[in-house]
Design an enzyme around this catalytic site. Sequence first.
Site, PDB file in Angstrom:
ATOM      1  N   GLY A 103      38.435  34.405  36.937  1.00 50.46           N
ATOM      2  CA  GLY A 103      39.742  34.869  37.384  1.00 50.46           C
ATOM      3  C   GLY A 103      39.707  36.369  37.481  1.00 50.46           C
ATOM      4  CB  CYS A 104      41.282  38.640  39.841  1.00 57.17           C
ATOM      5  SG  CYS A 104      41.427  40.386  40.156  1.00 57.17           S
ATOM      6  CB  VAL A 105      40.938  40.526  34.318  1.00 57.95           C
ATOM      7  CG1 VAL A 105      40.976  39.189  33.638  1.00 57.95           C
ATOM      8  CG2 VAL A 105      39.534  40.989  34.556  1.00 57.95           C
TER       9      VAL A 105
ATOM     10  NE  ARG B 159      47.363  40.738  34.641  1.00 60.11           N
ATOM     11  CZ  ARG B 159      46.396  40.988  35.526  1.00 60.11           C
ATOM     12  NH1 ARG B 159      46.216  42.214  35.976  1.00 60.11           N
ATOM     13  NH2 ARG B 159      45.618  40.030  35.956  1.00 60.11           N
TER      14      ARG B 159
ATOM     15  CB  VAL C 239      37.742  36.038  42.592  1.00 53.40           C
ATOM     16  CG1 VAL C 239      38.467  36.280  41.274  1.00 53.40           C
ATOM     17  CG2 VAL C 239      37.786  37.288  43.448  1.00 53.40           C
TER      18      VAL C 239
END
Lengths: 105, 398, 353
Positions: A103-105, B159, C239
């Site tokens: 997953g993209c963090v 976030r 990804v």
Amino acid sequence: MNYIEVNGVKIELDEDGFIVEPDLWSEDLVKAFAKTEGVEELTEDHWKVINYLRDYFKQFGIAPMIRKLCKDTGFSLKEIYDLFPSGPAKGACKLAGLPKPTGCV
Amino acid sequence: MDEKKTTPLLDELEAGEWPSFVTQLKQAAKKSKMAAGLVQQLEASYEEKIGHWKHGGIVGVKGYGGGVVGRYSDDPERFPDCREFHTLRVNQVAGFFYSTKKLRELADVWDKYGTGLYNLHGSTGDIILLGTDTQNVQPCFDALSEIGFDLGGSGGALRTPSCCVGMARCEKACIDSMDINHNLTLHYQNEMHRPAWPYKFKIKISACPNDCAASTARSDLAIVGLWRDTIEIDQDAVREYVANGFKLEENVLRRCPTWALDWDAENKELKVKAEDCTHCMHCINAMPKAIRIGKERGAAIMIGGKAPVVKGANIGWVLVPFMKMEAPYTELKEIIDRVTDYWAEHGKNRERVGELIDRVGYATFLKAIGLEPVPQMVTAPRANPYIFWSAEEVEKRG
Amino acid sequence: MARTDFGPPDYREMLPPIVAENYGKWLYHEIPQPGVIKHVSETGAVLYSVRMASPRLVNSDWVREICDIAEKYCGGYLRFTTRHNVEFLVSDPSQLQPLLDELKARGHMIGGAGHAISNVVHTQGWVHCKSAVTDASGLVKSVMDELHPYFSGKIKIPARLRIAVACCVNMCGACHCSDIAIVGIHRTVPRINDELVAKTCEIPTTVASCPTGAIRPNPKLKSIEINAEKCMMCGNCTVVCPALKIMDPENDGVSIWVGGKVSNARTAPMFSRLAVPFIKNNPPRWPEVTDTVKHLVEVWAKDAKYGERMGEWIERIGWERFFKLTGLPFTEKHIDSFTHATQTFRSTTQFRF
Ligand code: SF4
Ligand code: SF4
């Protein structure tokens, strides 16, 4: 090369400590992993999560989303972290021998 | 092994007027072997035109599922000193204010456990501590927590919220962006630190429609301060602008998008047709000494903003045109909870809330989170007749 | 176990006294000289903020240096802007000139306030991102070495201009809403390592990750296959599956986008639109990129009206004139082919010939 020793056999790990050959997973491996992931004693609850993850992966070819994991096992997110201090992805999935979550963090 | 390695390509980036990141890297490399490793690997990237970081990386601290981004060199034999090069996302102070005492404490910790390299700040808003190895991650976090710094969010989580400077130093602030930011950050610690959502969720807060925090474009849920009564005009100050040769007609009257402003040359008075003003900020930006925001202040909530990955970019859509913003922001939190609950339940893996809305339809989404439709939500009503009617809305057929 | 979930330091403890005392009381501001913002409060207090360029990627020495400066002139407080500049907050007017002198003597650059080009918002690039096509820091440095007179106020411009750099098509960092955006792009289809797919990939996740439906399972190899004609090189699949590689040094490069903004001033926020589809990656200085960006700034600055952002200017003069004035070629690549594409097709006979 990273590896973990289980019953005298060296099992290769990637740099994050996940097993490279999924077929080499065993219950003894889980016991060995438990120490590195801060799980002091493997209880029935741990096995419930681990077995759920393995069954889900076998059936669908993917790891469940975390919300699903909580719902299906009946553990709250907090309880999952209490069981696996390094969390469901880094902790529980590693012990269950699943591919490393991406997953993209 | 200690042959002197050269970096001819990076060296070129030390020349020029703009401050050089290469100079920063090289200074750090004198003290940190890992930073020196990074310089070597980066030089190779410049030469070969390709990055040298490996896919993935999952490293963390106990009790959290995020906040640390694992990084490994894809060629550890060639770049042994930066074979592990993890990043810690450290939650910034709201509004990016710091005492030098705090910053020095931070630098001392980071020099001890990492490379001493930072991004101040990352583009989400966190303080980014660049480069440490796996064994130092937990001790570094422990030391950070001792000086009062917690980790930010990563992965499928909230976030780290961020905001503009707001009331701390801006006369246009309609809401207390820094306080909202701090309050939400503390309220949603669990959602930040233990990823349990389909994908990332960002909250940003700008205190006026100039949107200095880029909230509408860059966050899934944006809070944009505004007022809903009339702008305030100080006529003496306007006259002073005019007397000083300010081009009122050209720079303000004609640039007002709704022609809401008129200059009464005889009485030397600037008049505003309050019902026409869209609160766009132009006149206030142009004449800050003469025109101010109104008194009845609150915020618009925008939903769905994001960059293009996966299904295309969105600029956030109006969810609530106006909401009062008073601590402890209960109404706001209720909206956030309803939005994130619905999305967590219905969102697919890696589907942002804006994409979910696109998939299920805005009307469905609004109904699910219990909001009434209002005209401010659309630029125009639909232009096709394919309307959904539910069974309750039509006459029963025999 | 360490304590958790305590959150960031409280901002109220990080405010210089003048800010704490005048919180919510500011009346107006002006910019007496480039990079210096004067705020006046209803209490009569006056605050000077001095804005300094930062390379964003900094080291501890730099952190301690700005701390030294802030302790000397600003009572031990400082802040950063949303665009990575440092701000020194001066409450004693007699300290302003000495601070400016010291910053100059130390070689720091002041600017970025009001109608100017501010610091560049950007991503990690080769320095730290696994999917970087190019180096964001290097591009920023190269571009700003050309454009710094617009930061420091030596060259005046009609409105603010915001530049962003993203090292891949994820377009992190507000690239989709910036006056000028530089974005790394791929031009070739991901390559598949079948053996690795079988071991490390969730095949259903990988199939589902593709926005154009270009991926299907390949049961024979326990792998996947990609329909090259459908692939738009977005990199999404790479990804979620480490066994797919899209990096291609010969073919990866940089694209340039224009006309986005986030502010609501005058017009609604706008997306950045494609200006130049591809420029080859040319580190360490990317001269073709810097030339193009500089050219775009110059053409806009010459023609735009007071306060008119790049996108508003283009809206006024029309895209046909934009391509004419800038001399950039318009190609099939400029015509959108993704979701919402038809919204960008024109349905009027109003042209600018
Ligand atoms: S805020 Fe905008 S719309 Fe309202 S009067 Fe001023 S320029 Fe016109
Ligand atoms: S690069 Fe994008 S379009 Fe191409 S196969 Fe992968 S996900 Fe699909």
